[in-house]
Every structure is written in structure tokens, then in C-alpha cells.
Design a protein around this motif. Sequence first.
Motif, PDB file in Angstrom:
ATOM      1  N   TYR A 141      35.861 -24.937   4.370  1.00  0.00           N
ATOM      2  CA  TYR A 141      35.647 -23.944   5.424  1.00  0.00           C
ATOM      3  C   TYR A 141      34.300 -24.112   6.120  1.00  0.00           C
ATOM      4  O   TYR A 141      34.180 -23.836   7.317  1.00  0.00           O
ATOM      5  CB  TYR A 141      35.729 -22.555   4.786  1.00  0.00           C
ATOM      6  N   ILE A 142      33.298 -24.564   5.379  1.00  0.00           N
ATOM      7  CA  ILE A 142      31.929 -24.551   5.930  1.00  0.00           C
ATOM      8  C   ILE A 142      31.353 -25.924   6.233  1.00  0.00           C
ATOM      9  O   ILE A 142      30.198 -26.030   6.629  1.00  0.00           O
ATOM     10  CB  ILE A 142      30.959 -23.835   4.965  1.00  0.00           C
ATOM     11  N   GLU A 143      32.096 -27.015   5.991  1.00  0.00           N
ATOM     12  CA  GLU A 143      31.492 -28.351   6.159  1.00  0.00           C
ATOM     13  C   GLU A 143      30.848 -28.465   7.545  1.00  0.00           C
ATOM     14  O   GLU A 143      31.231 -27.758   8.476  1.00  0.00           O
ATOM     15  CB  GLU A 143      32.537 -29.444   5.894  1.00  0.00           C
ATOM     16  N   ALA A 144      29.892 -29.380   7.650  1.00  0.00           N
ATOM     17  CA  ALA A 144      29.019 -29.436   8.831  1.00  0.00           C
ATOM     18  C   ALA A 144      29.758 -29.605  10.155  1.00  0.00           C
ATOM     19  O   ALA A 144      29.264 -29.205  11.203  1.00  0.00           O
ATOM     20  CB  ALA A 144      28.001 -30.561   8.644  1.00  0.00           C
ATOM     21  N   VAL A 151      30.954 -19.104  11.292  1.00  0.00           N
ATOM     22  CA  VAL A 151      30.778 -20.200  10.325  1.00  0.00           C
ATOM     23  C   VAL A 151      29.356 -20.210   9.747  1.00  0.00           C
ATOM     24  O   VAL A 151      29.173 -20.536   8.568  1.00  0.00           O
ATOM     25  CB  VAL A 151      31.155 -21.573  10.940  1.00  0.00           C
ATOM     26  N   ASN A 152      28.364 -19.822  10.559  1.00  0.00           N
ATOM     27  CA  ASN A 152      26.993 -19.820  10.031  1.00  0.00           C
ATOM     28  C   ASN A 152      26.821 -18.757   8.943  1.00  0.00           C
ATOM     29  O   ASN A 152      26.158 -18.994   7.930  1.00  0.00           O
ATOM     30  CB  ASN A 152      25.975 -19.622  11.158  1.00  0.00           C
ATOM     31  N   LYS A 153      27.460 -17.605   9.149  1.00  0.00           N
ATOM     32  CA  LYS A 153      27.428 -16.560   8.115  1.00  0.00           C
ATOM     33  C   LYS A 153      28.123 -17.063   6.846  1.00  0.00           C
ATOM     34  O   LYS A 153      27.641 -16.847   5.724  1.00  0.00           O
ATOM     35  CB  LYS A 153      28.138 -15.304   8.651  1.00  0.00           C
ATOM     36  N   ALA A 154      29.244 -17.742   7.022  1.00  0.00           N
ATOM     37  CA  ALA A 154      29.971 -18.302   5.875  1.00  0.00           C
ATOM     38  C   ALA A 154      29.100 -19.304   5.127  1.00  0.00           C
ATOM     39  O   ALA A 154      29.090 -19.332   3.885  1.00  0.00           O
ATOM     40  CB  ALA A 154      31.260 -18.962   6.346  1.00  0.00           C
TER      41      ALA A 154
END
Length: 198
Positions: A141-144, A151-154
Amino acid sequence: MTKKIEYQKHYYPGTRQQLLEKVKASVSEKRFAHILGVEQAALTLAEKNGVDLEQASVAALVHDYAKERSAAEFKAVIVQKGLDPELLLWNNFIWHGVVGAQIIKDELQITDEAILEAVRRHTVGAPEMTLLEQVLYVADYIEAGRDFPGVNKARELAFENLTQAVSYETKHTLLHLMQQEKTIYPAAILTYNAYVAK
């Protein structure tokens, strides 16, 4: 800095480089870049949470191995391997994890059940997930390379508290599916009830 590990525990019967070549041959260039991003995120999360780095690396590298197979191929595997016939009613989003684990086992000779279960659950989760399963679920879910609202919160949550990151991802994935009036796979609702509902 890119993290690389040398395989020593034989979760995959070959080197990391040999596994990379197999995975690269099975997916598009764009998906391969995503897979490499998931491995990096998974290694960081695994290190932080005391998860076996080699298991995390292998699980990340193979999690989308079957993602670009045709519906006909997935359906054939479901029938030939005697998997739950209900799976025939679903689609690639579910198949590439649940059925993909069978394809990984057959084609890559990966038999470590912890890795296979992490692959099965990486899209929908489960009410009780091991740390390895949570690492892969969140890393995907969060890969770069991911870019979507929230996504930044995740990412912040993922590096603060893995379980809170599972909750955040589950809630936002289900909200997204509901907003699009998509059918929700029952296991995803069980994940929601376990990690999000109060």
C-alpha cells in the motif's frame, strides 16, 4: 539507499537474483518497478518489527507474480487444484493473491506456508494476521511508487505502528470500493471488523 539481502534460508530454491529474473519475466516493466518498491518497503517494515528479512523479501518479490495472468488461466488453476469454487465468482484483484499463491508454489517451488499465506492475504487481509502478513499488506500500500490521497499519512503510520497502518489501509480501501460501488470480498469485511470497527 536500496536494501539487498543474500538469500540463505532457502525459502526460494535459488538466489535473490535468480528470483528477480523469474519475476521480471512474468510481469510488465511497470509492475516489476512496483514489486521492487514493495520489497524495499517490506524490508524496512520487517526490520522495524522483528520479521525475518528473507521471508519479507521473498514474499514481496512474489506477491504480484501472477497478477498479469489471464482470467482463463486463473479459472483453470482454481478448477485443476480443487480450490474453493466460490473463487470463480471473483476477479483478478482477489485471484492474484489467493490463486496466485498456488501458481507461485507450482512455478517457483516456494513452499513456505508463511510466505504463501502472506501472498494470499496481501489484498484483503484477515481478522488475524501475522507480522509478516501485516508487513506485506502495508508495504504493498505504501511503497514509494504509490501516489494517492492519504498515502503520506499511511506511510507515517506504517513506520510508527504497523497495526494502526493495517487499520488505516483497510478502512480507506473499503471506503474506496464502496464509493465505486464495487463488491467487497467477504474476507475484507472480516479484516475491517477486526482492525477498524470499535
